[in-house]
Structure formats: C-alpha cells, structure tokens
Motif scaffolding. Structure first.
Motif, PDB file in Angstrom:
ATOM      1  N   ASP A  93      19.666   0.072 -20.799  1.00  0.00           N
ATOM      2  CA  ASP A  93      19.037   0.707 -22.025  1.00  0.00           C
ATOM      3  C   ASP A  93      17.848  -0.226 -22.759  1.00  0.00           C
ATOM      4  N   MET A  94      16.934  -0.471 -21.719  1.00  0.00           N
ATOM      5  CA  MET A  94      16.035  -1.401 -22.176  1.00  0.00           C
ATOM      6  C   MET A  94      14.582  -0.538 -21.986  1.00  0.00           C
ATOM      7  N   HIS A  95      13.694  -0.743 -22.810  1.00  0.00           N
ATOM      8  CA  HIS A  95      12.229  -0.530 -22.729  1.00  0.00           C
ATOM      9  C   HIS A  95      11.442  -1.581 -21.980  1.00  0.00           C
ATOM     10  N   ILE A  96      10.503  -0.992 -21.481  1.00  0.00           N
ATOM     11  CA  ILE A  96       9.459  -1.817 -20.485  1.00  0.00           C
ATOM     12  C   ILE A  96       7.981  -2.218 -21.071  1.00  0.00           C
ATOM     13  N   MET A  97       8.011  -3.240 -21.168  1.00  0.00           N
ATOM     14  CA  MET A  97       6.257  -3.680 -21.272  1.00  0.00           C
ATOM     15  C   MET A  97       6.026  -4.307 -20.058  1.00  0.00           C
ATOM     16  N   TRP A  98       4.875  -3.673 -19.526  1.00  0.00           N
ATOM     17  CA  TRP A  98       4.397  -4.054 -18.046  1.00  0.00           C
ATOM     18  C   TRP A  98       2.948  -4.662 -18.205  1.00  0.00           C
ATOM     19  N   PRO A 133       0.818  -1.081   0.066  1.00  0.00           N
ATOM     20  CA  PRO A 133      -0.026   0.107   0.019  1.00  0.00           C
ATOM     21  C   PRO A 133       0.970   1.352  -0.155  1.00  0.00           C
ATOM     22  N   GLY A 134       0.622   2.208  -1.025  1.00  0.00           N
ATOM     23  CA  GLY A 134       1.056   3.391  -0.857  1.00  0.00           C
ATOM     24  C   GLY A 134       2.655   3.393  -1.549  1.00  0.00           C
ATOM     25  N   MET A 135       3.119   2.153  -2.070  1.00  0.00           N
ATOM     26  CA  MET A 135       4.452   1.956  -2.632  1.00  0.00           C
ATOM     27  C   MET A 135       4.501   1.922  -4.076  1.00  0.00           C
ATOM     28  N   ALA A 136       3.425   1.903  -4.858  1.00  0.00           N
ATOM     29  CA  ALA A 136       3.300   1.541  -6.401  1.00  0.00           C
ATOM     30  C   ALA A 136       4.353   2.657  -6.986  1.00  0.00           C
ATOM     31  N   THR A 137       4.129   3.836  -6.724  1.00  0.00           N
ATOM     32  CA  THR A 137       4.753   4.849  -7.655  1.00  0.00           C
ATOM     33  C   THR A 137       6.495   4.649  -7.274  1.00  0.00           C
ATOM     34  N   ALA A 138       6.811   4.255  -5.972  1.00  0.00           N
ATOM     35  CA  ALA A 138       8.428   4.040  -5.972  1.00  0.00           C
ATOM     36  C   ALA A 138       8.610   2.805  -6.404  1.00  0.00           C
ATOM     37  N   LEU A 139       7.877   1.529  -6.551  1.00  0.00           N
ATOM     38  CA  LEU A 139       8.035   0.360  -7.370  1.00  0.00           C
ATOM     39  C   LEU A 139       8.541   0.474  -8.791  1.00  0.00           C
ATOM     40  N   VAL A 140       7.501   1.406  -9.372  1.00  0.00           N
ATOM     41  CA  VAL A 140       7.623   1.675 -10.777  1.00  0.00           C
ATOM     42  C   VAL A 140       8.731   2.577 -10.965  1.00  0.00           C
ATOM     43  N   GLN A 141       9.185   3.219 -10.362  1.00  0.00           N
ATOM     44  CA  GLN A 141      10.538   3.920 -10.392  1.00  0.00           C
ATOM     45  C   GLN A 141      11.760   2.936 -10.302  1.00  0.00           C
ATOM     46  N   GLU A 196      -3.042  -0.215  -7.483  1.00  0.00           N
ATOM     47  CA  GLU A 196      -2.648   1.177  -7.542  1.00  0.00           C
ATOM     48  C   GLU A 196      -1.551   1.244  -8.589  1.00  0.00           C
ATOM     49  N   ILE A 197      -1.027  -0.124  -9.379  1.00  0.00           N
ATOM     50  CA  ILE A 197      -0.045   0.029 -10.312  1.00  0.00           C
ATOM     51  C   ILE A 197      -0.217   0.867 -11.671  1.00  0.00           C
ATOM     52  N   PRO A 198      -1.650   0.827 -12.043  1.00  0.00           N
ATOM     53  CA  PRO A 198      -2.031   1.418 -13.495  1.00  0.00           C
ATOM     54  C   PRO A 198      -1.851   3.002 -13.279  1.00  0.00           C
ATOM     55  N   ALA A 199      -2.112   3.597 -12.118  1.00  0.00           N
ATOM     56  CA  ALA A 199      -2.228   5.080 -12.067  1.00  0.00           C
ATOM     57  C   ALA A 199      -0.661   5.466 -11.716  1.00  0.00           C
ATOM     58  N   ALA A 200      -0.086   4.535 -11.252  1.00  0.00           N
ATOM     59  CA  ALA A 200       1.519   4.839 -10.820  1.00  0.00           C
ATOM     60  C   ALA A 200       2.381   4.871 -12.351  1.00  0.00           C
ATOM     61  N   ALA A 217      -9.414  -9.606 -16.940  1.00  0.00           N
ATOM     62  CA  ALA A 217      -8.880  -8.399 -17.757  1.00  0.00           C
ATOM     63  C   ALA A 217      -7.312  -8.197 -17.474  1.00  0.00           C
ATOM     64  N   ASP A 218      -6.573  -8.039 -18.711  1.00  0.00           N
ATOM     65  CA  ASP A 218      -5.146  -7.731 -18.444  1.00  0.00           C
ATOM     66  C   ASP A 218      -5.105  -6.491 -19.201  1.00  0.00           C
ATOM     67  N   GLU A 219      -4.161  -5.750 -18.603  1.00  0.00           N
ATOM     68  CA  GLU A 219      -3.721  -4.309 -19.541  1.00  0.00           C
ATOM     69  C   GLU A 219      -2.335  -4.320 -19.744  1.00  0.00           C
ATOM     70  N   THR A 220      -1.813  -3.836 -20.889  1.00  0.00           N
ATOM     71  CA  THR A 220      -0.365  -3.841 -21.163  1.00  0.00           C
ATOM     72  C   THR A 220       0.087  -2.513 -21.418  1.00  0.00           C
ATOM     73  N   TYR A 221       1.149  -1.991 -20.616  1.00  0.00           N
ATOM     74  CA  TYR A 221       1.545  -0.611 -20.537  1.00  0.00           C
ATOM     75  C   TYR A 221       3.039  -0.761 -21.155  1.00  0.00           C
ATOM     76  N   LEU A 222       3.302   0.381 -22.011  1.00  0.00           N
ATOM     77  CA  LEU A 222       4.625   0.602 -22.533  1.00  0.00           C
ATOM     78  C   LEU A 222       5.251   1.863 -22.064  1.00  0.00           C
ATOM     79  N   SER A 223       6.681   1.659 -21.701  1.00  0.00           N
ATOM     80  CA  SER A 223       7.260   2.948 -21.218  1.00  0.00           C
ATOM     81  C   SER A 223       7.333   3.949 -22.378  1.00  0.00           C
ATOM     82  N   PRO A 224       7.552   5.002 -21.896  1.00  0.00           N
ATOM     83  CA  PRO A 224       7.729   6.238 -22.799  1.00  0.00           C
ATOM     84  C   PRO A 224       8.806   6.077 -24.053  1.00  0.00           C
ATOM     85  N   ASN A 225       8.209   6.622 -25.376  1.00  0.00           N
ATOM     86  CA  ASN A 225       9.205   6.657 -26.208  1.00  0.00           C
ATOM     87  C   ASN A 225       9.538   5.212 -26.923  1.00  0.00           C
ATOM     88  N   GLN A 226       8.409   4.505 -26.909  1.00  0.00           N
ATOM     89  CA  GLN A 226       8.568   2.989 -27.582  1.00  0.00           C
ATOM     90  C   GLN A 226       7.633   2.893 -28.548  1.00  0.00           C
TER      91      GLN A 226
END
Length: 291
Positions: free
Chosen positions: A97-102, A79-87, A113-117, A279-288
C-alpha cells in the motif's frame, strides 16, 4: 622564405599551439566536470539502501522507504525489459500500500527506456531538475546593503522558513503553524550537523536565504530564494558569493546545486559560472498528489 610568408607561418604555428592548448584545457575541464557528476551520483546512491524486490533478470534499482512512499532510483533496465521492471516494482509497492516516487536520469546507461515505460504505466512527471556544478568562489557584483548572516536561533529559522514559503509557494501570508513546524525540523537538522542555513537582510528585513549540506562529499546549495519584492536587486548573487566563499575557504570545493528547468534562476546560475552536468526527472505513480 620571404618575410611576409615567414610571419604568416609563425602566426599559423602560434594559432595551432593556442588551439591545441585550448583543446587540452577543455578536456581537463570536461574531466573535472565528469568527476563532479560521478561524485554527486555516488553520494546520492548511498541514500538508497532499503530492502527491495528482486528485479532479476529484468535489471536492478535502488530503493528507499519514506513512510507510505517508496522512492526508486538509479535503475538499470536490460534492453526491452523496462516495462516489466516497472510492473514488478508496482506490484511490490501495491502489496505494501505504498505510492512510488521514481527518480530517472534519462542520459544514464540502462535508464533510456524507463521514462516511456513509466508514462505507459500511468506515472506522471512531477519535475525536471538540472544538476549544475562549479569550482571556486563566485566573484559577482554585490548589493552592498545586503547583510548575510548564519541562522543561529530558532527565531531566525522561522524567519528563513517564512521567506522560503513566500518565495517557493507564492504565499504572501504563510500559515504560522506550518512555518513553526517546518522551522523546528530545519533547526533540529542544523543542530545535528546536517545543514548550515543562511539569511540575507536588507534594510532590517529578511529578503533571502539558502542552506548548504555539510555531510556530503560535494556540498549542495539548496533552497536559494529571494522574496518577490527584492528580486532583481542582486540579493541571490550576493548570497551565493558569500556562501561559496565560505565553502571554498573550508576546503570543500567543488560544489553543486539543482534547479528546475523552467526556473528563471537558471539564467543567473549560468551567468555565475555554474555548468549543467546532468538532468533528473521525478515521476509519481497514479493517484498521488504533487510533491
């Protein structure tokens, strides 16, 4: 008790017994569906076993390395740690030098809390897929002119890939080199026993296809397609009836598939008795680029 009241009482008892039986049946079906979802999750988690950053005390996640892409899934953020975990995951990927697919399953405990982070960190949602499951062979109205056959040659795989690209990429004239390259990959995977591919022919023309995983506890139907000019003719129903019949006869019931939330095929799968599990959601890191 007068006859009229006695009759009403008997009817009420019968209805109560029927309702209780229906409730029990629903509970059994719910447990079966939960079991399908649990088993599918287990077989998918097993694919994510590569080295990973230390996420304690923020939570945990599973990782898979795919060239320059870091696949992340099945995370649990305290709880409350999603932003720090993503970072922390971003820092790990940036150093390599890797892109992320989450991959996120928002309904799963620890992932709420992970989608918002991810969005706050600049990730974008690339697609949302519904996992659907089913038991038993499909009994649907068939197109009697459709002929379903296994892909048994590289030329057949090229025909599969040509139709797939026409259907999924709205490309009426797929590039021959791309078709040949992807068909070679698919043919190699089938020969290694990973998948089984099927084609649908109508009046001597390939109009549809799909493939089935052979290595999973619960088989997954994948790549189901019908070329544009053959849609609405019962091609997909005929194909799925045939393929699921083979799955059931082989003793590998139940089975599942994934469908994009905005795919009109979702209505067909509903009619054929598939049930949405999660349901599954796939997120891509910026610039990919998109997948």
């Amino acid at each position: 008790m007068c006859p009229a009241r006695e009759t009403s009482y008997v009817k009420a008892v019968d209805m109560s017994a029927t309702d209780a039986q229906s409730d029990a049946q629903r509970l059994v079906e719910t447990d079966k569906l939960r079991d399908i979802a649990r088993r599918v999750l287990a077989q998918r988690v097993s694919r994510y076993g590569d080295p990973a950053p230390d996420l304690a005390p923020l939570g945990s996640a599973r990782f898979r390395h795919d060239g320059r892409r870091l696949l992340v899934g099945y995370a649990v953020a305290h709880p409350g740690m999603a932003t720090a975990l993503v970072q922390r995951v971003q820092e790990y990927a940036n150093r390599r030098d890797m892109h992320i697919m989450w991959l996120v399953t928002p309904e799963s405990p620890g992932e709420e809390e992970i989608p918002a982070a991810l969005r706050a960190a600049g990730f974008r949602m690339d697609e949302r897929l519904i996992l659907m499951g089913r038991r038993g062979a499909i009994n649907a109205t068939l197109n009697r002119e459709a002929r379903i056959e296994l892909v048994t040659s590289y030329d057949g795989m090229r025909a599969y890939e040509h139709g797939s690209r026409r259907s999924f990429y709205d490309d009426d004239t797929p590039d021959d080199r791309m078709v040949a390259s992807r068909a070679a990959d698919r043919w190699r995977q089938q020969e290694q026993g990973w998948y089984r591919y099927y084609l649908v022919a109508l009046r001597n023309r390939i109009v549809g296809g799909c493939y089935v995983t052979l290595w999973e506890d619960i088989p997954t139907l994948m790549g189901v397609y019908t070329v544009p000019e053959a849609r609405g003719m019962g091609i997909a129903s005929s194909l799925l009836s045939y393929v699921t019949g083979e799955i059931v006869r082989s003793g590998r019931d139940p089975y599942c598939l994934y469908v994009k939330t905005d795919n009109p095929a979702r209505r067909l799968y509903d009619r054929l008795g598939f049930v949405a599990l999660t349901a599954d959601e796939t997120y891509l890191s910026p610039n990919q680029p998109h997948l």
